[in-house]
Design an enzyme around this catalytic site. Structure first.
Site, mmCIF file in Angstrom:
data_model
loop_
_atom_site.group_PDB
_atom_site.id
_atom_site.type_symbol
_atom_site.label_atom_id
_atom_site.label_comp_id
_atom_site.label_asym_id
_atom_site.label_seq_id
_atom_site.Cartn_x
_atom_site.Cartn_y
_atom_site.Cartn_z
ATOM 1 N N TYR A 107 40.946 20.533 80.586
ATOM 2 C CA TYR A 107 40.333 21.132 79.504
ATOM 3 C C TYR A 107 38.840 21.063 79.638
ATOM 4 O O TYR A 107 38.414 19.856 80.019
ATOM 5 C CB TYR A 107 41.035 20.535 78.273
ATOM 6 C CG TYR A 107 40.062 20.774 77.140
ATOM 7 C CD1 TYR A 107 39.311 19.866 76.422
ATOM 8 C CD2 TYR A 107 40.391 22.297 76.444
ATOM 9 C CE1 TYR A 107 38.626 20.281 75.248
ATOM 10 C CE2 TYR A 107 39.577 22.573 75.191
ATOM 11 C CZ TYR A 107 38.705 21.692 74.722
ATOM 12 O OH TYR A 107 38.229 21.880 73.419
ATOM 13 N N ASP A 123 33.730 18.123 85.902
ATOM 14 C CA ASP A 123 33.692 18.020 84.757
ATOM 15 C C ASP A 123 34.029 16.474 84.171
ATOM 16 O O ASP A 123 34.961 16.221 84.396
ATOM 17 C CB ASP A 123 34.360 18.956 83.887
ATOM 18 C CG ASP A 123 34.424 18.633 82.175
ATOM 19 O OD1 ASP A 123 35.071 19.260 81.636
ATOM 20 O OD2 ASP A 123 33.723 17.785 81.924
ATOM 21 N N LYS A 136 29.962 12.653 75.599
ATOM 22 C CA LYS A 136 30.707 11.606 75.142
ATOM 23 C C LYS A 136 29.838 10.119 75.077
ATOM 24 O O LYS A 136 29.123 9.999 74.385
ATOM 25 C CB LYS A 136 32.126 11.359 75.741
ATOM 26 C CG LYS A 136 32.699 12.638 75.419
ATOM 27 C CD LYS A 136 34.403 12.401 75.962
ATOM 28 C CE LYS A 136 35.125 13.878 75.672
ATOM 29 N NZ LYS A 136 35.627 14.017 74.434
HETATM 30 P P1 KE4 Z 1 33.348 18.535 73.446
HETATM 31 O O1 KE4 Z 1 32.748 20.215 73.452
HETATM 32 O O2 KE4 Z 1 34.532 18.484 72.704
HETATM 33 O O3 KE4 Z 1 32.259 17.631 73.311
HETATM 34 O O4 KE4 Z 1 33.697 18.271 74.812
HETATM 35 C C1 KE4 Z 1 34.646 19.195 75.565
HETATM 36 C C2 KE4 Z 1 35.210 18.528 76.843
HETATM 37 C C3 KE4 Z 1 34.857 19.067 77.847
HETATM 38 N N1 KE4 Z 1 35.369 18.161 79.146
HETATM 39 C C4 KE4 Z 1 36.311 17.535 78.804
HETATM 40 C C5 KE4 Z 1 36.888 16.889 80.219
HETATM 41 C C6 KE4 Z 1 36.906 17.113 77.735
HETATM 42 O O5 KE4 Z 1 37.746 16.064 77.668
HETATM 43 C C7 KE4 Z 1 36.220 17.756 76.567
HETATM 44 C C8 KE4 Z 1 36.734 17.421 75.050
HETATM 45 N N2 KE4 Z 1 37.671 16.070 75.068
HETATM 46 C C9 KE4 Z 1 38.481 16.374 73.746
HETATM 47 C C10 KE4 Z 1 39.678 15.153 74.048
HETATM 48 N N3 KE4 Z 1 40.553 15.501 74.927
HETATM 49 C C11 KE4 Z 1 37.809 16.057 72.807
HETATM 50 C C12 KE4 Z 1 38.547 15.847 71.621
HETATM 51 C C13 KE4 Z 1 38.519 17.035 70.425
HETATM 52 O O6 KE4 Z 1 38.547 18.168 70.988
HETATM 53 O O7 KE4 Z 1 38.390 16.769 69.168
#
Ligand code: KE4
Length: 430
Positions: free
Chosen positions: A145, A240, A268
């Site tokens: 993801y 990523d 993060k």
């Molecule tokens: P954000 O757009 O949510 O800040 O980041 C997206 C993203 C990109 N790449 C990786 C590897 C990620 O895990 C994420 C987002 N992680 C999720 C948890 N698996 C965020 C939690 C959520 O979607 O509320």
């Protein structure tokens, strides 16, 4: 059974004015067939919900809380910065300090651009890769993801190597067809995709340790294979590291593995809990970005002074404490306890961990990719989740998520968690 009546009331109200009652789907607890609690306060490794229930937290707001929630160094830095202004929309020294840390710590990064989320980071990196190479096709991996940009909300096509299909309503199949989705840890699938389409492939984007299918590890040589095949075909390699960056090591997976991508997406931890993302890499590629080059990318709040102050304070504290060593100690203590509990219950379930990131799968055997995760016993997982929560431990409300520890988890917190994990395993297997 803890009282969660105020959370229920708030959730009911929230659902009337916020889609699903949440501002991000995973928070709705759909994967565990229940209603979420609402948070009143979070400090250190503890969360208190609005009904006063105390929880030991193993999500850490999905990764950012590497020092624990609201660490004093971050509170002080944000408070100080806020007195100077909360947003400028103009360059300020904090952006240079943050960029310098990222350039110094992350092997692949010679230049970096700040954004406001992981999604923005990966979306921008994809556009930059397409602009730099002049090619359109992107390769991603099933189970990885990368946020919710259209090009990345794509599922594996019906055929093994056909171009992707939308993984969400609203993503036109024309967009999805420009993303090829392959199984992770299958080198032969890579060879075939590049043999068929290599000259059209702009980039591979990959979570080097996939952490959105639990926590999956690349087989020996697989990351190097990604590096070699993209170099061979003139495509870019994008790591990523939004989750793994600054967490699994100071320089992320690329430091641990010695495999250097062309671009890296970050997020993060670098925001200390405030909205931040970043993407960086080779200077010759990054200089394709506006205002220098032809690839447009922008953001009103990019490099926001409060977010920079929070992230810099957090990263500097990790460096001062050599936090990565402490996270490994915490993780090892937790792993030992979980493995003991599994043994006591006669379970040979798979527990994957790297430093402070972990996942307990409710199945045995090696987890090579998301197809293996789908073989888990999700009913047991759900019973495990709720029993742990009722006893005061908050694990991820989905079998496809990774758990996170922080520097704020003490040895006593971990011991208490292990006791509760044993009770939760009992509940899981019934
Ligand atoms: P954000 O757009 O949510 O800040 O980041 C997206 C993203 C990109 N790449 C990786 C590897 C990620 O895990 C994420 C987002 N992680 C999720 C948890 N698996 C965020 C939690 C959520 O979607 O509320």
């Amino acid at each position: 059974m803890p009282d969660r009546s105020l959370s229920k009331k708030l959730f009911s109200k929230a659902k009337s004015i916020i889609p699903g009652g949440v501002n991000s789907p995973v928070r709705a607890f759909k994967n565990v067939d229940g209603d979420p609690f609402f948070v009143r306060r979070a400090r250190g490794c503890h969360i208190r919900d609005v009904d006063g229930n105390e929880l030991i937290d193993y999500i850490g707001t999905w990764g950012p809380a590497i020092l624990g929630h609201a660490p004093q160094v971050v509170i002080d830095a944000v408070t100080h910065a806020a007195k100077e202004g909360v947003s400028f929309g103009a360059p300020h020294p904090g952006e240079i300090e943050m960029a310098q840390i990222i350039v110094d710590w992350v092997p692949s990064v010679e230049k970096v651009r700040m954004v406001n989320s992981g999604t923005e980071a990966t979306m921008s990196a994809i556009r930059l890769a397409r602009g730099f190479t002049g090619r359109k096709q992107i390769v991603k991996f099933d189970g990885c993801y990368h946020g919710h940009a259209d090009s990345l909300l794509v599922a594996a096509g019906s055929g093994a190597l056909t171009h992707g299909e939308p993984d969400s309503a609203g993503v036109p199949e024309e967009f999805a067809s420009l993303t090829t989705v392959l199984p992770f840890n299958k080198p032969e699938a890579l060879d075939q995709a590049f043999a068929e389409d290599g000259e059209n492939i702009a980039a591979i984007i990959v979570e080097p340790y996939p952490a959105n299918a639990g926590l999956v590890f690349p087989q020996d040589g697989y990351l190097q294979k990604l590096r070699d095949i993209t170099t061979k075909y003139g495509a870019l390699l994008i790591f990523d590291e939004v989750m793994t960056g600054f967490r699994v090591a100071k320089g992320g997976v690329q430091e641990l593995s010695g495999v250097t991508p062309d671009l890296t997406a970050l997020g993060k931890v670098i925001g200390g809990g405030l909205p931040v993302g970043a993407f960086g890499g080779r200077a010759d590629i990054m200089d394709y970005l506006a205002p220098n080059g032809p690839v447009y990318q922008a953001g009103t709040l990019s490099g926001n002074p409060l977010a920079m102050a929070a992230g810099i304070a957090q990263l500097r504290e990790m460096e001062r404490k050599n936090g990565w060593e402490m996270l490994e100690e915490n993780g090892a203590q937790f792993e030992e306890g979980v493995r003991d509990a599994l043994k006591k219950h006669g379970l040979d379930y798979t527990f994957n961990r790297v430093g402070s990131m972990f996942c307990l799968y409710f199945r045995s055997g090696e987890i090579l990719n998301v197809d293996d995760v789908k073989e888990s016993n999700f009913d047991q997982f759900r019973r495990f989740f709720w029993k742990a929560l009722d006893e005061g431990v908050y694990f991820a409300p989905s079998p496809y998520e990774t758990g996170f520890m922080s520097l704020a988890h003490t040895s006593d917190d971990i011991d208490k968690t292990i006791e509760i994990t044993a009770l939760a395993l009992e509940a899981a297997i019934g």
